[in-house]
Scaffold this motif. Structure first.
Motif, PDB file in Angstrom:
ATOM      1  N   GLY A 194       0.830  -1.211   0.000  1.00 16.87           N
ATOM      2  CA  GLY A 194       0.000   0.000   0.000  1.00 16.87           C
ATOM      3  C   GLY A 194       0.855   1.248   0.000  1.00 16.87           C
ATOM      4  N   HIS A 195       1.940   1.233   0.760  1.00 16.48           N
ATOM      5  CA  HIS A 195       2.863   2.373   0.762  1.00 16.48           C
ATOM      6  C   HIS A 195       3.512   2.557  -0.613  1.00 16.48           C
ATOM      7  CE1 HIS A 195       5.793   5.294   2.050  1.00 16.48           C
ATOM      8  NE2 HIS A 195       6.747   4.533   1.553  1.00 16.48           N
ATOM      9  N   ALA A 196       3.853   1.461  -1.266  1.00 15.29           N
ATOM     10  CA  ALA A 196       4.467   1.560  -2.601  1.00 15.29           C
ATOM     11  C   ALA A 196       3.547   2.306  -3.561  1.00 15.29           C
ATOM     12  CB  ALA A 196       4.786   0.166  -3.146  1.00 15.29           C
ATOM     13  N   PHE A 197       2.258   2.009  -3.496  1.00 21.01           N
ATOM     14  CA  PHE A 197       1.309   2.656  -4.402  1.00 21.01           C
ATOM     15  C   PHE A 197       0.872   4.030  -3.905  1.00 21.01           C
ATOM     16  CE2 PHE A 197       0.196  -1.914  -5.460  1.00 21.01           C
ATOM     17  CZ  PHE A 197       0.910  -1.906  -6.635  1.00 21.01           C
ATOM     18  N   GLU A 198       0.441   4.098  -2.655  1.00 23.61           N
ATOM     19  CA  GLU A 198      -0.138   5.333  -2.126  1.00 23.61           C
ATOM     20  C   GLU A 198       0.902   6.344  -1.681  1.00 23.61           C
ATOM     21  OE1 GLU A 198      -2.773   3.868   0.912  1.00 23.61           O
ATOM     22  OE2 GLU A 198      -3.639   2.419  -0.491  1.00 23.61           O
ATOM     23  N   GLY A 199       2.031   5.885  -1.165  1.00 19.67           N
ATOM     24  CA  GLY A 199       3.058   6.793  -0.664  1.00 19.67           C
ATOM     25  C   GLY A 199       4.129   7.137  -1.675  1.00 19.67           C
ATOM     26  N   LEU A 200       4.471   6.152  -2.534  1.00 23.02           N
ATOM     27  CA  LEU A 200       5.550   6.364  -3.499  1.00 23.02           C
ATOM     28  C   LEU A 200       5.056   6.559  -4.921  1.00 23.02           C
ATOM     29  CD1 LEU A 200       7.986   3.650  -2.102  1.00 23.02           C
ATOM     30  CD2 LEU A 200       8.240   6.131  -1.907  1.00 23.02           C
ATOM     31  N   GLY A 201       3.786   6.302  -5.167  1.00 18.52           N
ATOM     32  CA  GLY A 201       3.244   6.501  -6.507  1.00 18.52           C
ATOM     33  C   GLY A 201       3.699   5.481  -7.532  1.00 18.52           C
ATOM     34  N   LEU A 202       4.105   4.285  -7.088  1.00 19.37           N
ATOM     35  CA  LEU A 202       4.537   3.257  -8.030  1.00 19.37           C
ATOM     36  C   LEU A 202       3.343   2.657  -8.769  1.00 19.37           C
ATOM     37  CD1 LEU A 202       7.318   1.435  -5.991  1.00 19.37           C
ATOM     38  CD2 LEU A 202       7.543   3.289  -7.627  1.00 19.37           C
ATOM     39  N   TYR A 203       3.634   2.027  -9.891  1.00 18.72           N
ATOM     40  CA  TYR A 203       2.604   1.381 -10.696  1.00 18.72           C
ATOM     41  C   TYR A 203       2.574  -0.137 -10.489  1.00 18.72           C
ATOM     42  CZ  TYR A 203      -0.223  -0.174 -14.604  1.00 18.72           C
ATOM     43  OH  TYR A 203      -1.201  -0.765 -15.347  1.00 18.72           O
ATOM     44  N   ARG A 204       3.749  -0.742 -10.262  1.00 21.90           N
ATOM     45  CA  ARG A 204       3.831  -2.207 -10.207  1.00 21.90           C
ATOM     46  C   ARG A 204       4.776  -2.642  -9.088  1.00 21.90           C
ATOM     47  NH1 ARG A 204       7.362  -6.023 -12.712  1.00 21.90           N
ATOM     48  NH2 ARG A 204       6.324  -7.991 -13.136  1.00 21.90           N
ATOM     49  N   VAL A 205       4.349  -3.661  -8.344  1.00 24.47           N
ATOM     50  CA  VAL A 205       5.190  -4.309  -7.340  1.00 24.47           C
ATOM     51  C   VAL A 205       5.191  -5.789  -7.683  1.00 24.47           C
ATOM     52  CG1 VAL A 205       5.520  -4.833  -4.891  1.00 24.47           C
ATOM     53  CG2 VAL A 205       4.611  -2.591  -5.582  1.00 24.47           C
ATOM     54  N   TRP A 206       6.384  -6.383  -7.731  1.00 24.59           N
ATOM     55  CA  TRP A 206       6.504  -7.777  -8.153  1.00 24.59           C
ATOM     56  C   TRP A 206       7.321  -8.584  -7.147  1.00 24.59           C
ATOM     57  CZ3 TRP A 206      11.336  -9.795  -8.858  1.00 24.59           C
ATOM     58  CH2 TRP A 206      12.383  -8.871  -8.969  1.00 24.59           C
ATOM     59  N   LEU A 207       7.222  -9.886  -7.249  1.00 23.12           N
ATOM     60  CA  LEU A 207       7.986 -10.786  -6.399  1.00 23.12           C
ATOM     61  C   LEU A 207       8.159 -12.111  -7.110  1.00 23.12           C
ATOM     62  CD1 LEU A 207       5.870 -13.107  -5.153  1.00 23.12           C
ATOM     63  CD2 LEU A 207       5.109 -11.145  -3.849  1.00 23.12           C
ATOM     64  N   GLU A 208       8.997 -12.964  -6.548  1.00 22.52           N
ATOM     65  CA  GLU A 208       9.142 -14.342  -7.000  1.00 22.52           C
ATOM     66  C   GLU A 208       8.874 -15.248  -5.807  1.00 22.52           C
ATOM     67  OE1 GLU A 208      12.976 -15.087  -8.740  1.00 22.52           O
ATOM     68  OE2 GLU A 208      12.816 -13.340 -10.058  1.00 22.52           O
ATOM     69  N   VAL A 209       8.156 -16.358  -6.053  1.00 27.36           N
ATOM     70  CA  VAL A 209       7.894 -17.338  -5.005  1.00 27.36           C
ATOM     71  C   VAL A 209       8.206 -18.721  -5.567  1.00 27.36           C
ATOM     72  CG1 VAL A 209       5.412 -17.487  -5.544  1.00 27.36           C
ATOM     73  CG2 VAL A 209       6.237 -18.150  -3.280  1.00 27.36           C
ATOM     74  N   TYR A 210       8.915 -19.532  -4.773  1.00 27.51           N
ATOM     75  CA  TYR A 210       9.334 -20.859  -5.239  1.00 27.51           C
ATOM     76  C   TYR A 210       8.197 -21.864  -5.151  1.00 27.51           C
ATOM     77  CZ  TYR A 210      13.872 -18.764  -5.289  1.00 27.51           C
ATOM     78  OH  TYR A 210      14.918 -17.924  -5.573  1.00 27.51           O
ATOM     79  N   ALA A 211       8.244 -22.847  -6.036  1.00 22.59           N
ATOM     80  CA  ALA A 211       7.181 -23.847  -6.136  1.00 22.59           C
ATOM     81  C   ALA A 211       6.977 -24.602  -4.832  1.00 22.59           C
ATOM     82  CB  ALA A 211       7.493 -24.820  -7.273  1.00 22.59           C
ATOM     83  N   PHE A 212       8.016 -24.756  -4.019  1.00 16.51           N
ATOM     84  CA  PHE A 212       7.842 -25.494  -2.770  1.00 16.51           C
ATOM     85  C   PHE A 212       7.381 -24.605  -1.608  1.00 16.51           C
ATOM     86  CE2 PHE A 212      12.756 -25.594  -2.850  1.00 16.51           C
ATOM     87  CZ  PHE A 212      12.884 -24.327  -2.323  1.00 16.51           C
ATOM     88  N   ASN A 213       6.834 -23.422  -1.931  1.00 18.49           N
ATOM     89  CA  ASN A 213       6.333 -22.516  -0.905  1.00 18.49           C
ATOM     90  C   ASN A 213       4.884 -22.093  -1.199  1.00 18.49           C
ATOM     91  OD1 ASN A 213       6.140 -20.806   1.267  1.00 18.49           O
ATOM     92  ND2 ASN A 213       7.888 -19.534   0.722  1.00 18.49           N
ATOM     93  N   PRO A 214       3.957 -23.056  -1.262  1.00 20.59           N
ATOM     94  CA  PRO A 214       2.575 -22.713  -1.589  1.00 20.59           C
ATOM     95  C   PRO A 214       1.903 -21.832  -0.542  1.00 20.59           C
ATOM     96  CG  PRO A 214       2.708 -25.003  -0.899  1.00 20.59           C
ATOM     97  CD  PRO A 214       4.121 -24.503  -1.038  1.00 20.59           C
ATOM     98  N   ARG A 215       2.319 -21.932   0.710  1.00 20.01           N
ATOM     99  CA  ARG A 215       1.734 -21.089   1.753  1.00 20.01           C
ATOM    100  C   ARG A 215       1.991 -19.616   1.448  1.00 20.01           C
ATOM    101  NH1 ARG A 215       2.537 -22.021   8.092  1.00 20.01           N
ATOM    102  NH2 ARG A 215       0.674 -23.227   7.709  1.00 20.01           N
TER     103      ARG A 215
END
Length: 188
Positions: A123-144
């Protein structure tokens, strides 16, 4: 509400019902060291590193001065205990984008702390910094973690096949993102 921020120099404190996110410091190392060196946390985050206290103190002592990333300690409000960190990094200013990662103590899982911390910092990235996109990577063995990211609004974009070599086995990583319009923010 966006600020006219041109970088990540301002290090906010973000408050939710369950957690407070505040600038991380070297004083947080005693709480973070066992989390970062936990073998299961290392596996789930794909970290092959083992961290020493002196190196971590040096690293966290400089986080407040970084204009291209935001490192926040995750503090459980009920106990006042530092239970992890949430980070915006790999800032791509021309494309109004950055990466996100979070690491929490194993004893906090399943209590909603990570979901709230994710919502606060994104929320801070969008509302405070004005960013358009936030991304991440998650490994297949981390479904949680993937389910938690989906609860926070992230969507799968694609798969990086065999992105991690873990104990002799190749593991896929899913790239996920959330964009400002999905967060309810209308880009300028």
């Amino acid at each position: 509400m966006t600020t006219d921020s041109t970088d990540f120099s301002f290090k906010p404190t973000l408050r939710g019902e369950l957690v407070t996110l505040r600038p991380v410091t070297e004083d947080d190392v005693p709480a973070l060291l066992p989390i970062l060196n936990d073998p299961e946390i290392g596996r789930l985050t794909g970290s092959h590193a083992e961290f020493g206290e002196a190196a971590l103190r040096q690293w966290y002592a400089t986080r407040g001065a970084q204009p291209n990333r935001l490192d926040l300690a995750v503090v459980e409000r009920a106990t006042g205990r530092v239970v992890g960190e949430a980070v915006l990094n790999e800032w791509d200013a021309p494309n109004e984008s950055c990466g996100f990662r979070i690491c929490l103590s194993p004893d906090t899982l399943g209590r909603g702390l990570g979901t709230e911390a994710t919502r606060l910092i994104v929320g801070h990235a969008f509302e405070g910094l004005g960013l358009y996109r936030v991304w991440l990577e998650v490994y297949a063995f981390n479904p949680r973690a993937r389910r938690a990211y989906e609860k926070a609004g992230f969507r799968a974009e694609g798969v990086l096949r065999g992105a991690l070599l873990w104990e002799g086995e190749r593991v896929d990583a899913t790239v996920m993102s959330v964009i400002a319009p999905e967060w309810g923010i209308t880009p300028a």
